[in-house]
Every structure is written in structure tokens, then in C-alpha cells.
Design a protein around this motif. Structure first.
Motif, PDB file in Angstrom:
ATOM      1  N   LYS A   1      -9.396  -3.456   4.885  1.00 31.91           N
ATOM      2  CA  LYS A   1      -8.686  -4.684   4.095  1.00 31.91           C
ATOM      3  C   LYS A   1      -8.609  -4.225   2.783  1.00 31.91           C
ATOM      4  O   LYS A   1      -8.305  -4.990   1.907  1.00 31.91           O
ATOM      5  N   LYS A   2      -7.923  -2.899   2.771  1.00 34.89           N
ATOM      6  CA  LYS A   2      -7.488  -2.340   1.543  1.00 34.89           C
ATOM      7  C   LYS A   2      -5.919  -2.094   1.386  1.00 34.89           C
ATOM      8  O   LYS A   2      -5.447  -1.929   2.467  1.00 34.89           O
ATOM      9  N   THR A   3      -5.444  -2.418   0.064  1.00 35.51           N
ATOM     10  CA  THR A   3      -3.882  -1.770   0.274  1.00 35.51           C
ATOM     11  C   THR A   3      -3.708  -0.415   0.412  1.00 35.51           C
ATOM     12  O   THR A   3      -4.192   0.231  -0.004  1.00 35.51           O
ATOM     13  N   VAL A   4      -2.534  -0.225   1.331  1.00 41.09           N
ATOM     14  CA  VAL A   4      -2.166   1.163   1.695  1.00 41.09           C
ATOM     15  C   VAL A   4      -1.298   1.577   0.228  1.00 41.09           C
ATOM     16  O   VAL A   4      -0.239   0.872   0.410  1.00 41.09           O
ATOM     17  N   THR A   5      -1.808   2.700  -0.219  1.00 42.12           N
ATOM     18  CA  THR A   5      -1.071   3.239  -1.363  1.00 42.12           C
ATOM     19  C   THR A   5      -0.231   4.526  -1.102  1.00 42.12           C
ATOM     20  O   THR A   5       0.508   4.733  -2.215  1.00 42.12           O
TER      21      THR A   5
ATOM     22  N   GLU B   1       3.123  -3.158  10.752  1.00 41.32           N
ATOM     23  CA  GLU B   1       2.638  -4.304  10.198  1.00 41.32           C
ATOM     24  C   GLU B   1       2.566  -5.299  11.429  1.00 41.32           C
ATOM     25  O   GLU B   1       3.351  -5.517  12.130  1.00 41.32           O
TER      26      GLU B   1
ATOM     27  N   ASN C   1       4.083   0.637   1.076  1.00 38.16           N
ATOM     28  CA  ASN C   1       2.903   0.661  -0.199  1.00 38.16           C
ATOM     29  C   ASN C   1       2.253  -0.548  -0.485  1.00 38.16           C
ATOM     30  O   ASN C   1       1.583  -0.577  -1.551  1.00 38.16           O
ATOM     31  N   LYS C   2       2.778  -1.660   0.256  1.00 39.39           N
ATOM     32  CA  LYS C   2       2.170  -3.005   0.106  1.00 39.39           C
ATOM     33  C   LYS C   2       1.252  -3.496   0.976  1.00 39.39           C
ATOM     34  O   LYS C   2       0.850  -4.713   0.938  1.00 39.39           O
ATOM     35  N   SER C   3       1.398  -2.921   2.066  1.00 39.36           N
ATOM     36  CA  SER C   3       0.533  -3.152   3.448  1.00 39.36           C
ATOM     37  C   SER C   3      -0.756  -3.107   2.906  1.00 39.36           C
ATOM     38  O   SER C   3      -1.410  -2.244   2.501  1.00 39.36           O
ATOM     39  N   MET C   4      -1.528  -3.861   3.922  1.00 43.82           N
ATOM     40  CA  MET C   4      -2.986  -3.828   3.821  1.00 43.82           C
ATOM     41  C   MET C   4      -3.440  -3.265   5.353  1.00 43.82           C
ATOM     42  O   MET C   4      -3.084  -3.438   6.471  1.00 43.82           O
ATOM     43  N   ASN C   5      -4.449  -2.466   5.218  1.00 39.22           N
ATOM     44  CA  ASN C   5      -5.099  -1.722   6.312  1.00 39.22           C
ATOM     45  C   ASN C   5      -6.046  -2.909   7.186  1.00 39.22           C
ATOM     46  O   ASN C   5      -6.790  -3.506   6.274  1.00 39.22           O
TER      47      ASN C   5
ATOM     48  N   PHE D   1       4.583   0.167   7.893  1.00 39.19           N
ATOM     49  CA  PHE D   1       3.876  -0.099   6.528  1.00 39.19           C
ATOM     50  C   PHE D   1       4.663   0.503   5.571  1.00 39.19           C
ATOM     51  O   PHE D   1       5.188   1.365   5.514  1.00 39.19           O
TER      52      PHE D   1
END
Length: 179
Positions: free
Chosen positions: A148-152, A81, A140-144, A138
Motif C-alpha cells: 500500500k505504498k506509492t511506487v517511486t 495497474e 511513479n504515482k502507482s501504489m503497490n 505502473f
């Protein structure tokens, strides 16, 4: 590979090419040499900024240079992050063998440089290396930062936590070792 392929076509059968260690280093593909300068900024145990400046030696030919540059820059900011990340990549062509793509394509070099810089930073400021990583990795709530998508599917924190639990008894011994 090229020699084996041509010989197999010529004899219409299977061919095995065996190289000595010296021949392998003279003829085989190598990883791409990359010279990194990594600067990290930290405030209150969290990354404030990361700056990656690197020089990629692509040998005597162009093949895949920009792809490698992008792939390694992508991996520079896809694990931790941090809102402020700068990457600068310079490609040079030298009178050396053209390196080839190997597993990870740019990843091992940037990951080694970044993780070594993190270890140095933690040692210099008296921070726990594992806890620092757990605080900044990172999840599972982080954003690439690019898409700009959430990393799942980021489970590196879970993996590091499990490894820490399994090695707690040995960890103190490792902390004292210089490398």
C-alpha cells in the motif's frame, strides 16, 4: 559446485570442473518449470482483473518452494495497474532433478506468461500492444497492492516510450510477423 568445492579442499588449491553439454544438463541446475494459466479481464483498454493459476515443479526436494511461490506471485502484480488480482500457486514434487535459483527467481516465468497473454489479448481484440502496455503500466504515482505504498522508482513507461521512439520505422514490419 559441490564437487569442485570438495576437490579444492582436498588438494588445498584451485580446481576447475569442465562438463560436456550432456553432463551439464544431467548435473547442473535448471530453471524451475512452471505451468501457467493466465486469465485477463479488460474494459475500455484498462485491466479490470488478472487471474494467475500456476503449478510449480520443484523436483524431488523441498528447498525454497514457498519462497519461489511467493516471489513469482509478487511479480505477477508488480508491473501493471489492476485492482483485482488473484494468484493461486500449487507446488508439486516430482522424480526429477531439483531446479535451482537463477537470476530473477520466479520472474522470467511469470513475466513470459503474462506478456504472452497480453499479446494474445491485444491480437484478439485489435489493440495496439505497445499502447495497451503504456496505458496500464505502473508509473511513479502507482501504489503497490501489497504494501500500500506509492511506487517511486517505476520508469518502465519511460523506457518503453524511448524504445518506441527509436524503433518507430521498424515497428510496422514487426507487427506483421507471427511468433
Amino acid at each position: 559446485e559441490h564437487v569442485a568445492a570438495l576437490l579444492a579442499i582436498k588438494v588445498k588449491g584451485t580446481v576447475k570442473v569442465s562438463l560436456s553439454r550432456k553432463e551439464e544438463f544431467l548435473c547442473g541446475k535448471t530453471r524451475t518449470p512452471i505451468d501457467f494459466k493466465v486469465r485477463l479481464g479488460v474494459k475500455d483498454g484498462r485491466f479490470e482483473c488478472m487471474d494467475f493459476d500456476y503449478l510449480i515443479d520443484r523436483g524431488a526436494y523441498f528447498g525454497g518452494s514457498y519462497d519461489l511461490c511467493y516471489a513469482s506471485m509478487d511479480k505477477a502484480y508488480s508491473l501493471y495497474e489492476c485492482d483485482n488480482i488473484k494468484t493461486n500457486c500449487t507446488i508439486v514434487y516430482t522424480n526429477t532433478q531439483h531446479p535451482g535459483a537463477v537470476r530473477g527467481y520466479g520472474g522470467p516465468q511469470i513475466n513470459f506468461a503474462r506478456e504472452t497473454a497480453i499479446n494474445d489479448l491485444c491480437r484478439k481484440h485489435g489493440l495496439d500492444k505497445v499502447q495497451f502496455r503504456l496505458d496500464n503500466l505502473f508509473d511513479n504515482k502507482s501504489m503497490n497492492r501489497v504494501t500500500k505504498k506509492t511506487v517511486t522508482s517505476a520508469y518502465v513507461k519511460n523506457c518503453l516510450t524511448m524504445a518506441l521512439e527509436k524503433t518507430k520505422k521498424k515497428r510496422n514490419r514487426w507487427e506483421d510477423e507471427e511468433y
